[in-house]
Design a protein around this motif. Sequence first.
Motif, mmCIF file in Angstrom:
data_model
loop_
_atom_site.group_PDB
_atom_site.id
_atom_site.type_symbol
_atom_site.label_atom_id
_atom_site.label_comp_id
_atom_site.label_asym_id
_atom_site.label_seq_id
_atom_site.Cartn_x
_atom_site.Cartn_y
_atom_site.Cartn_z
ATOM 1 N N UNK A 9 38.139 40.132 49.269
ATOM 2 C CA UNK A 9 39.987 41.226 49.345
ATOM 3 C C UNK A 9 40.665 39.651 48.669
ATOM 4 N N UNK A 10 40.827 38.538 49.440
ATOM 5 C CA UNK A 10 41.621 37.420 49.409
ATOM 6 C C UNK A 10 41.690 36.734 48.265
ATOM 7 N N UNK A 11 40.012 37.055 47.955
ATOM 8 C CA UNK A 11 40.073 35.833 46.208
ATOM 9 C C UNK A 11 40.669 37.661 45.417
ATOM 10 N N UNK A 12 40.546 38.555 45.740
ATOM 11 C CA UNK A 12 40.377 39.157 44.623
ATOM 12 C C UNK A 12 42.423 39.866 44.162
ATOM 13 N N UNK A 13 43.406 39.617 45.565
ATOM 14 C CA UNK A 13 44.455 39.599 45.608
ATOM 15 C C UNK A 13 44.984 38.410 45.290
ATOM 16 N N UNK A 14 44.580 37.403 45.213
ATOM 17 C CA UNK A 14 44.776 36.146 44.438
ATOM 18 C C UNK A 14 44.985 36.123 43.236
ATOM 19 N N UNK A 15 43.471 36.232 42.782
ATOM 20 C CA UNK A 15 43.728 36.296 41.017
ATOM 21 C C UNK A 15 44.071 37.454 40.098
ATOM 22 N N UNK A 16 44.275 38.907 41.275
ATOM 23 C CA UNK A 16 44.299 39.392 40.290
ATOM 24 C C UNK A 16 46.290 40.037 40.240
ATOM 25 N N UNK A 17 46.904 39.177 41.414
ATOM 26 C CA UNK A 17 48.067 39.968 42.002
ATOM 27 C C UNK A 17 48.295 40.901 41.605
ATOM 28 N N UNK A 18 50.164 41.678 41.144
ATOM 29 C CA UNK A 18 50.457 42.128 41.013
ATOM 30 C C UNK A 18 50.050 43.289 39.529
ATOM 31 N N UNK A 19 49.201 42.948 39.631
ATOM 32 C CA UNK A 19 47.524 43.968 38.701
ATOM 33 C C UNK A 19 47.140 45.251 39.128
ATOM 34 N N UNK A 20 47.081 45.271 40.852
ATOM 35 C CA UNK A 20 46.720 46.062 41.507
ATOM 36 C C UNK A 20 48.117 46.840 42.666
ATOM 37 N N UNK A 21 47.615 48.025 42.778
ATOM 38 C CA UNK A 21 48.369 48.715 43.569
ATOM 39 C C UNK A 21 48.404 48.430 45.044
ATOM 40 N N UNK A 22 46.850 48.539 45.355
ATOM 41 C CA UNK A 22 46.435 48.649 46.658
ATOM 42 C C UNK A 22 45.503 47.815 46.287
ATOM 43 N N UNK A 23 44.887 46.909 48.172
ATOM 44 C CA UNK A 23 43.485 46.665 48.265
ATOM 45 C C UNK A 23 43.127 46.968 49.709
ATOM 46 N N UNK A 24 42.154 47.749 50.036
ATOM 47 C CA UNK A 24 41.749 48.519 51.531
ATOM 48 C C UNK A 24 40.282 48.147 51.897
ATOM 49 N N UNK A 25 40.114 47.651 52.556
ATOM 50 C CA UNK A 25 38.863 47.361 53.067
ATOM 51 C C UNK A 25 38.865 48.050 54.991
ATOM 52 N N UNK A 26 37.868 48.970 54.172
ATOM 53 C CA UNK A 26 37.306 50.356 55.416
ATOM 54 C C UNK A 26 36.079 50.137 55.354
ATOM 55 N N UNK A 27 35.206 49.971 56.146
ATOM 56 C CA UNK A 27 33.899 49.886 56.535
ATOM 57 C C UNK A 27 33.300 48.514 56.065
#
Length: 228
Positions: A9-27
Amino acid sequence: MSEAANRLAERAREILGAKIADCVIDRGEVTLVVPRAQLIAVCTQLRDAGSLGFEELIDLCGIDYADYGVDEWNSDGAPDTGFSRGVSRDAASHAGSAHPHRFAAVYHLLSVSNNQRLRIRCYAENDAMPVVDSVAGVWKSADWFEREAFDLFGIVFEGHPDLRRILTDYGFIGHPFRKDFPLSGHVEMRYDAARGRTVYEPVTIEPRVTQPKIIRDDHRYQPGTDDA
């Protein structure tokens, strides 16, 4: 598992930035919520960025959030009134749903090189005509997956090379996995010996009224009591 999900999730947020609306970790699983306008760009980066490397789309499906979290019947009154699984609903209504949009496309990705999995959810903005962009140009496996979601949910994948039904019959009306589609369907098929072919007729199945499982607390179910 959770540590690996947090790193992903940290890598995805760093690379994609504002392109994603939300990043959720569940189970222990990571889900990215992506606006339609950014879907192709995000999918391309997820495939090409070496630290992500999601080179394979293993599944794609549709979701209908109509009446999400809303019960069809109240079990307290069910013993007196019964209930039917063939309930009638307003096709345009999904009041009470926990989601702002009725339909979504969900993508399940696999990175063979990095041994990790990721999910993308993209909401269709128009409930009456759900449209998202086709990712068949990013992953070729999306071709038949998108046709299936179009057939069963009525989600239109703009830019798909050959968007047509894949499971239902020619001339089929409606989309069977939508929550307002009747469980008995609209038509039934039989072989007509006089005509020498199969014919379609209005469905004759009547919704069956049954009783739900009810947990009772009266004396009949107390150990050591006599019902006499």
